[in-house]
Design a protein around this motif. Structure first.
Motif, PDB file in Angstrom:
ATOM      1  N   SER A  43      -3.117 -15.593 -12.359  1.00  0.00           N
ATOM      2  CA  SER A  43      -2.743 -16.551 -13.399  1.00  0.00           C
ATOM      3  C   SER A  43      -1.749 -17.576 -12.855  1.00  0.00           C
ATOM      4  CB  SER A  43      -2.143 -15.802 -14.584  1.00  0.00           C
ATOM      5  OG  SER A  43      -1.597 -16.693 -15.515  1.00  0.00           O
ATOM      6  N   PHE A  44      -0.769 -17.120 -12.087  1.00  0.00           N
ATOM      7  CA  PHE A  44       0.212 -18.029 -11.492  1.00  0.00           C
ATOM      8  C   PHE A  44      -0.473 -19.032 -10.563  1.00  0.00           C
ATOM      9  CE2 PHE A  44       3.831 -14.628 -11.692  1.00  0.00           C
ATOM     10  CZ  PHE A  44       4.018 -14.885 -13.041  1.00  0.00           C
ATOM     11  N   ILE A  45      -1.420 -18.556  -9.762  1.00  0.00           N
ATOM     12  CA  ILE A  45      -2.128 -19.428  -8.815  1.00  0.00           C
ATOM     13  C   ILE A  45      -2.972 -20.457  -9.574  1.00  0.00           C
ATOM     14  CG2 ILE A  45      -3.911 -19.470  -7.022  1.00  0.00           C
ATOM     15  CD1 ILE A  45      -2.715 -16.699  -6.095  1.00  0.00           C
ATOM     16  N   LYS A  46      -3.666 -20.028 -10.603  1.00  0.00           N
ATOM     17  CA  LYS A  46      -4.484 -20.956 -11.411  1.00  0.00           C
ATOM     18  C   LYS A  46      -3.620 -21.974 -12.146  1.00  0.00           C
ATOM     19  CE  LYS A  46      -8.401 -17.898 -12.205  1.00  0.00           C
ATOM     20  NZ  LYS A  46      -9.108 -17.059 -13.177  1.00  0.00           N
ATOM     21  N   HIS A  47      -2.440 -21.559 -12.570  1.00  0.00           N
ATOM     22  CA  HIS A  47      -1.532 -22.448 -13.293  1.00  0.00           C
ATOM     23  C   HIS A  47      -1.233 -23.693 -12.458  1.00  0.00           C
ATOM     24  CE1 HIS A  47       2.181 -23.930 -15.146  1.00  0.00           C
ATOM     25  NE2 HIS A  47       1.859 -23.230 -16.225  1.00  0.00           N
ATOM     26  N   TRP A  48      -0.978 -23.499 -11.161  1.00  0.00           N
ATOM     27  CA  TRP A  48      -0.733 -24.635 -10.259  1.00  0.00           C
ATOM     28  C   TRP A  48      -1.910 -25.605 -10.285  1.00  0.00           C
ATOM     29  CZ3 TRP A  48       3.103 -26.871  -7.793  1.00  0.00           C
ATOM     30  CH2 TRP A  48       4.261 -26.151  -7.535  1.00  0.00           C
ATOM     31  N   GLN A  49      -3.105 -25.065 -10.212  1.00  0.00           N
ATOM     32  CA  GLN A  49      -4.311 -25.900 -10.166  1.00  0.00           C
ATOM     33  C   GLN A  49      -4.489 -26.680 -11.460  1.00  0.00           C
ATOM     34  OE1 GLN A  49      -7.097 -22.779  -9.368  1.00  0.00           O
ATOM     35  NE2 GLN A  49      -6.565 -22.653  -7.202  1.00  0.00           N
ATOM     36  N   GLY A  54       4.153 -24.796 -11.022  1.00  0.00           N
ATOM     37  CA  GLY A  54       3.966 -23.369 -11.256  1.00  0.00           C
ATOM     38  C   GLY A  54       5.022 -22.530 -10.584  1.00  0.00           C
ATOM     39  N   ILE A  55       4.629 -21.318 -10.230  1.00  0.00           N
ATOM     40  CA  ILE A  55       5.532 -20.327  -9.658  1.00  0.00           C
ATOM     41  C   ILE A  55       5.375 -20.333  -8.138  1.00  0.00           C
ATOM     42  CG2 ILE A  55       6.190 -17.880  -9.684  1.00  0.00           C
ATOM     43  CD1 ILE A  55       6.379 -19.347 -12.439  1.00  0.00           C
ATOM     44  N   GLY A  68      10.843 -12.566  -3.720  1.00  0.00           N
ATOM     45  CA  GLY A  68      10.932 -12.867  -5.140  1.00  0.00           C
ATOM     46  C   GLY A  68      10.017 -14.016  -5.503  1.00  0.00           C
ATOM     47  N   TYR A  69      10.195 -14.511  -6.713  1.00  0.00           N
ATOM     48  CA  TYR A  69       9.379 -15.617  -7.217  1.00  0.00           C
ATOM     49  C   TYR A  69      10.230 -16.446  -8.162  1.00  0.00           C
ATOM     50  CZ  TYR A  69       9.171 -12.507 -11.204  1.00  0.00           C
ATOM     51  OH  TYR A  69       9.525 -11.695 -12.241  1.00  0.00           O
ATOM     52  N   CYS A  70       9.874 -17.716  -8.276  1.00  0.00           N
ATOM     53  CA  CYS A  70      10.586 -18.603  -9.192  1.00  0.00           C
ATOM     54  C   CYS A  70       9.719 -19.826  -9.410  1.00  0.00           C
ATOM     55  CB  CYS A  70      11.926 -19.018  -8.600  1.00  0.00           C
ATOM     56  SG  CYS A  70      12.920 -20.051  -9.708  1.00  0.00           S
ATOM     57  N   GLY A  71       9.783 -20.377 -10.591  1.00  0.00           N
ATOM     58  CA  GLY A  71       9.051 -21.610 -10.844  1.00  0.00           C
ATOM     59  C   GLY A  71       8.873 -21.875 -12.319  1.00  0.00           C
ATOM     60  N   LEU A  72       7.936 -22.747 -12.589  1.00  0.00           N
ATOM     61  CA  LEU A  72       7.719 -23.267 -13.934  1.00  0.00           C
ATOM     62  C   LEU A  72       6.392 -22.784 -14.497  1.00  0.00           C
ATOM     63  CD1 LEU A  72       8.792 -26.902 -13.059  1.00  0.00           C
ATOM     64  CD2 LEU A  72      10.197 -25.158 -14.183  1.00  0.00           C
ATOM     65  N   ARG A  73       6.426 -22.408 -15.766  1.00  0.00           N
ATOM     66  CA  ARG A  73       5.209 -21.943 -16.441  1.00  0.00           C
ATOM     67  C   ARG A  73       5.154 -22.546 -17.834  1.00  0.00           C
ATOM     68  NH1 ARG A  73       4.613 -15.695 -18.066  1.00  0.00           N
ATOM     69  NH2 ARG A  73       6.580 -16.244 -19.034  1.00  0.00           N
ATOM     70  N   TYR A  74       4.013 -23.133 -18.150  1.00  0.00           N
ATOM     71  CA  TYR A  74       3.796 -23.653 -19.497  1.00  0.00           C
ATOM     72  C   TYR A  74       3.549 -22.478 -20.441  1.00  0.00           C
ATOM     73  CZ  TYR A  74       1.886 -26.094 -23.477  1.00  0.00           C
ATOM     74  OH  TYR A  74       1.674 -26.567 -24.743  1.00  0.00           O
ATOM     75  N   SER A 104      13.463 -25.515  -8.797  1.00  0.00           N
ATOM     76  CA  SER A 104      12.324 -25.538  -9.726  1.00  0.00           C
ATOM     77  C   SER A 104      12.523 -26.584 -10.817  1.00  0.00           C
ATOM     78  CB  SER A 104      12.121 -24.163 -10.355  1.00  0.00           C
ATOM     79  OG  SER A 104      11.796 -23.203  -9.376  1.00  0.00           O
ATOM     80  N   ILE A 105      13.732 -26.638 -11.364  1.00  0.00           N
ATOM     81  CA  ILE A 105      14.027 -27.625 -12.413  1.00  0.00           C
ATOM     82  C   ILE A 105      13.930 -29.039 -11.833  1.00  0.00           C
ATOM     83  CG2 ILE A 105      15.827 -28.522 -13.934  1.00  0.00           C
ATOM     84  CD1 ILE A 105      16.700 -25.546 -14.333  1.00  0.00           C
ATOM     85  N   SER A 106      14.465 -29.246 -10.643  1.00  0.00           N
ATOM     86  CA  SER A 106      14.361 -30.566 -10.003  1.00  0.00           C
ATOM     87  C   SER A 106      12.910 -30.964  -9.805  1.00  0.00           C
ATOM     88  CB  SER A 106      15.086 -30.564  -8.652  1.00  0.00           C
ATOM     89  OG  SER A 106      16.468 -30.469  -8.835  1.00  0.00           O
ATOM     90  N   TYR A 107      12.089 -30.032  -9.367  1.00  0.00           N
ATOM     91  CA  TYR A 107      10.664 -30.306  -9.199  1.00  0.00           C
ATOM     92  C   TYR A 107      10.048 -30.685 -10.546  1.00  0.00           C
ATOM     93  CZ  TYR A 107       5.818 -29.854  -7.726  1.00  0.00           C
ATOM     94  OH  TYR A 107       4.493 -30.110  -7.455  1.00  0.00           O
ATOM     95  N   GLY A 108      10.401 -29.940 -11.572  1.00  0.00           N
ATOM     96  CA  GLY A 108       9.866 -30.223 -12.901  1.00  0.00           C
ATOM     97  C   GLY A 108      10.197 -31.617 -13.376  1.00  0.00           C
TER      98      GLY A 108
END
Length: 158
Positions: A43-49, A54-55, A68-74, A104-108
């Motif tokens: 799901s995380f990988i598809k979210h990017w696409q 994403g994460i 670990g992991y970090c990122g943005l998810r709708y 992550s926030i900066s990217y967003g």
């Protein structure tokens, strides 16, 4: 940080097998099964696409191992974008998560052109709340999400 890939399954499964890590996730301390971890990873990988954000995997510099992991998810439930994160317990307390959340926030804001990013934490997750505050998110309210009462933080793109 780098994009997540299918080969990260073992590392993510190990992180989510630790009840200390999952204690503040919706599973409330129950290890997340490998099958459910694999579903989340896909799901995380598809979210990017689909979304263009994403994460990411958080990678240890000297070993290139995922820690670990970090990122943005709708979130459909809120029609908002959440920053989420998790880190293997061995790496807690080093400022890694705060740095990843800020990136992550900066990217967003700078790349994905988002207007707002939110984060949520359980009230007793003081470490996560501190990460959010250090990253510039501000407490707004308590909401009920994922069958939990959580604290809702946000930051606006200025």
């Amino acid at each position: 940080m780098r994009l997540l890939k299918a080969s990260d399954l073992d590392a993510l499964a190990a992180i989510w097998a630790d009840s200390q890590v999952t204690r503040f996730l919706p599973s409330r301390g129950v290890s997340i099964s490998r099958d459910n971890t694999e579903k989340s990873l896909k799901s995380f990988i598809k979210h990017w696409q689909y979304r263009g954000y994403g994460i990411w995997a958080i990678i240890e510099n000297y070993s290139s191992h995922m820690i670990g992991y970090c990122g943005l998810r709708y979130l459909d439930e809120l029609n908002e974008v959440e920053v989420l994160y998790g880190l293997a317990k061995t790496y807690w307390g080093r400022g890694i998560t705060t740095q990843a959340v800020k990136a992550s926030i900066s990217y967003g804001f700078d790349v994905a052109n988002l207007d707002k990013v939110i984060a949520m934490a359980l009230p007793d997750n003081l470490a996560s709340r501190r990460v959010m505050e250090k990253a510039g998110l501000e407490y707004e309210k308590q909401i009920h999400m994922f069958n939990l009462d959580v604290l809702y933080y946000s930051v606006q793109n200025r």
